[in-house]
Write a protein that holds these residues in place. Structure first.
Motif, PDB file in Angstrom:
ATOM      1  N   GLY A  32       3.789 -11.121 -11.935  1.00  0.00           N
ATOM      2  CA  GLY A  32       3.168  -9.958 -11.312  1.00  0.00           C
ATOM      3  C   GLY A  32       2.043 -10.353 -10.369  1.00  0.00           C
ATOM      4  N   ASP A  33       1.207 -11.304 -10.791  1.00  0.00           N
ATOM      5  CA  ASP A  33       0.110 -11.766  -9.930  1.00  0.00           C
ATOM      6  C   ASP A  33       0.646 -12.460  -8.685  1.00  0.00           C
ATOM      7  OD1 ASP A  33      -1.800 -10.772 -11.650  1.00  0.00           O
ATOM      8  OD2 ASP A  33      -2.296 -12.725 -12.531  1.00  0.00           O
ATOM      9  N   ILE A  34       1.703 -13.251  -8.857  1.00  0.00           N
ATOM     10  CA  ILE A  34       2.297 -13.934  -7.706  1.00  0.00           C
ATOM     11  C   ILE A  34       2.807 -12.901  -6.695  1.00  0.00           C
ATOM     12  CG2 ILE A  34       4.170 -15.444  -6.922  1.00  0.00           C
ATOM     13  CD1 ILE A  34       4.004 -16.805  -9.706  1.00  0.00           C
ATOM     14  N   PHE A  35       3.482 -11.868  -7.205  1.00  0.00           N
ATOM     15  CA  PHE A  35       3.985 -10.840  -6.300  1.00  0.00           C
ATOM     16  C   PHE A  35       2.838 -10.067  -5.655  1.00  0.00           C
ATOM     17  CE2 PHE A  35       8.038 -11.215  -8.757  1.00  0.00           C
ATOM     18  CZ  PHE A  35       8.770 -11.691  -7.692  1.00  0.00           C
ATOM     19  N   ARG A  36       1.800  -9.710  -6.439  1.00  0.00           N
ATOM     20  CA  ARG A  36       0.665  -8.979  -5.866  1.00  0.00           C
ATOM     21  C   ARG A  36      -0.029  -9.803  -4.784  1.00  0.00           C
ATOM     22  NH1 ARG A  36       0.980  -6.641 -10.877  1.00  0.00           N
ATOM     23  NH2 ARG A  36      -0.250  -8.209 -11.974  1.00  0.00           N
ATOM     24  N   TYR A  37      -0.125 -11.117  -4.976  1.00  0.00           N
ATOM     25  CA  TYR A  37      -0.695 -11.991  -3.949  1.00  0.00           C
ATOM     26  C   TYR A  37       0.124 -11.873  -2.660  1.00  0.00           C
ATOM     27  CZ  TYR A  37      -1.700 -16.196  -1.266  1.00  0.00           C
ATOM     28  OH  TYR A  37      -2.007 -17.046  -0.238  1.00  0.00           O
ATOM     29  N   ASN A  38       1.438 -11.929  -2.808  1.00  0.00           N
ATOM     30  CA  ASN A  38       2.314 -11.823  -1.641  1.00  0.00           C
ATOM     31  C   ASN A  38       2.227 -10.443  -0.989  1.00  0.00           C
ATOM     32  OD1 ASN A  38       4.137 -14.343  -1.208  1.00  0.00           O
ATOM     33  ND2 ASN A  38       4.010 -14.111  -3.414  1.00  0.00           N
ATOM     34  N   LEU A  39       2.049  -9.408  -1.801  1.00  0.00           N
ATOM     35  CA  LEU A  39       1.906  -8.059  -1.248  1.00  0.00           C
ATOM     36  C   LEU A  39       0.616  -7.945  -0.446  1.00  0.00           C
ATOM     37  CD1 LEU A  39       2.952  -6.005  -4.401  1.00  0.00           C
ATOM     38  CD2 LEU A  39       4.309  -6.373  -2.336  1.00  0.00           C
ATOM     39  N   LYS A  40      -0.475  -8.408  -1.043  1.00  0.00           N
ATOM     40  CA  LYS A  40      -1.793  -8.322  -0.402  1.00  0.00           C
ATOM     41  C   LYS A  40      -1.808  -9.075   0.924  1.00  0.00           C
ATOM     42  CE  LYS A  40      -6.632  -9.519  -1.103  1.00  0.00           C
ATOM     43  NZ  LYS A  40      -7.582 -10.205  -1.970  1.00  0.00           N
ATOM     44  N   GLN A  42       0.788  -9.690   2.770  1.00  0.00           N
ATOM     45  CA  GLN A  42       1.879  -9.239   3.629  1.00  0.00           C
ATOM     46  C   GLN A  42       2.848 -10.352   4.017  1.00  0.00           C
ATOM     47  OE1 GLN A  42       2.500  -5.849   4.952  1.00  0.00           O
ATOM     48  NE2 GLN A  42       1.444  -5.619   3.010  1.00  0.00           N
ATOM     49  N   THR A  43       3.164 -11.231   3.051  1.00  0.00           N
ATOM     50  CA  THR A  43       4.167 -12.260   3.309  1.00  0.00           C
ATOM     51  C   THR A  43       5.532 -11.580   3.380  1.00  0.00           C
ATOM     52  OG1 THR A  43       4.616 -12.680   0.975  1.00  0.00           O
ATOM     53  CG2 THR A  43       2.797 -13.947   1.982  1.00  0.00           C
ATOM     54  N   GLU A  44       6.524 -12.317   3.845  1.00  0.00           N
ATOM     55  CA  GLU A  44       7.869 -11.745   3.903  1.00  0.00           C
ATOM     56  C   GLU A  44       8.335 -11.337   2.502  1.00  0.00           C
ATOM     57  OE1 GLU A  44       9.651 -10.748   6.546  1.00  0.00           O
ATOM     58  OE2 GLU A  44       7.788 -11.271   7.560  1.00  0.00           O
ATOM     59  N   LEU A  45       8.101 -12.211   1.512  1.00  0.00           N
ATOM     60  CA  LEU A  45       8.461 -11.878   0.139  1.00  0.00           C
ATOM     61  C   LEU A  45       7.699 -10.642  -0.315  1.00  0.00           C
ATOM     62  CD1 LEU A  45       9.830 -12.438  -2.570  1.00  0.00           C
ATOM     63  CD2 LEU A  45       7.970 -13.999  -3.090  1.00  0.00           C
ATOM     64  N   GLY A  46       6.421 -10.567   0.043  1.00  0.00           N
ATOM     65  CA  GLY A  46       5.611  -9.423  -0.343  1.00  0.00           C
ATOM     66  C   GLY A  46       6.147  -8.121   0.204  1.00  0.00           C
ATOM     67  N   LYS A  47       6.561  -8.137   1.461  1.00  0.00           N
ATOM     68  CA  LYS A  47       7.111  -6.926   2.071  1.00  0.00           C
ATOM     69  C   LYS A  47       8.403  -6.507   1.384  1.00  0.00           C
ATOM     70  CE  LYS A  47       5.098  -7.983   6.561  1.00  0.00           C
ATOM     71  NZ  LYS A  47       5.371  -8.479   7.914  1.00  0.00           N
ATOM     72  N   GLU A  48       9.228  -7.498   1.066  1.00  0.00           N
ATOM     73  CA  GLU A  48      10.494  -7.204   0.392  1.00  0.00           C
ATOM     74  C   GLU A  48      10.244  -6.684  -1.024  1.00  0.00           C
ATOM     75  OE1 GLU A  48      14.744  -9.462  -0.466  1.00  0.00           O
ATOM     76  OE2 GLU A  48      13.247 -10.425   0.815  1.00  0.00           O
ATOM     77  N   ALA A  49       9.312  -7.335  -1.723  1.00  0.00           N
ATOM     78  CA  ALA A  49       9.002  -6.944  -3.100  1.00  0.00           C
ATOM     79  C   ALA A  49       8.364  -5.555  -3.163  1.00  0.00           C
ATOM     80  CB  ALA A  49       8.090  -7.979  -3.742  1.00  0.00           C
TER      81      ALA A  49
END
Length: 187
Positions: A32-40, A42-49
């Motif tokens: 969850g933290d890894i995904f939230r980092y990517n969301l914050k 705005q990485t490609e993975l973050g946008k997809e997630a």
């Protein structure tokens, strides 16, 4: 020591993983933290997630598996780790088994925290109010709890059959719960 910390959303996995990390001197790795980092960021993975998480859905296995394997291979995880939020389904158990075989790092235990549904709902509503998380709407919470019961709870049987499951009551004072986990791990 290599541990999984499992249980439904809101049971306190992140809190206990952090305390166990400090106790054992190994990193707590939260998907969850890894995904939230990517969301914050705005990485490609973050946008997809983001699209999945906003709907209360889980991020697809192929994205999650890649992130987990890369993280477990990092230097700070060589002497052990606590994995929080993974595996969530039978396919991820198989993927984790393969990762650990590739890395030559066997799993020691799966710690399952348990709490009643009303306790979980209350905790997540409080977390949503305190943290303003977009993925903690009442609808998303209900959907994630249903998904956990359908897909993740059955995984506990796999680890029980392997003699690796440690079940701990996740209700009470944080320090009490932590002491119960450490005692049951025999450390």
């Amino acid at each position: 020591m290599r541990l999984l910390i499992m249980g439904p959303q809101g049971v306190g996995k992140g809190t206990q993983a952090a305390l166990l990390s400090e106790h054992y001197g190994i990193p707590a790795i939260s998907t969850g933290d890894i995904f939230r980092y990517n969301l914050k960021n705005q990485t490609e993975l973050g946008k997809e997630a983001q699209a999945y998480m906003d709907r209360g859905e889980l991020v697809p296995d192929e994205l999650t598996n890649k992130i987990v394997k890369d993280r477990l291979a990092m230097d700070d995880a060589k002497n052990g780790w606590i994995l929080d939020g993974y595996p969530r389904n039978a396919a991820q158990v198989q993927a984790l088994d393969e990762m650990l075989a590739d890395l030559g790092t066997p799993l020691d235990n799966a710690v399952a925290l348990e709490a009643a549904r009303d306790v979980l709902l209350e905790r997540m509503a409080k977390r949503a109010a305190e943290q303003g998380r977009s993925d903690d709407t009442p609808e998303a919470i209900a959907k994630r709890l249903e998904t956990y019961e359908r897909e993740t709870a059955p995984l506990l049987d796999i680890y029980e059959n392997r003699g690796m499951l440690v079940v701990v009551n996740g209700v009470g004072e944080i320090a009490e719960i932590n002491a119960r986990i450490i005692e049951q791990l025999g450390e």
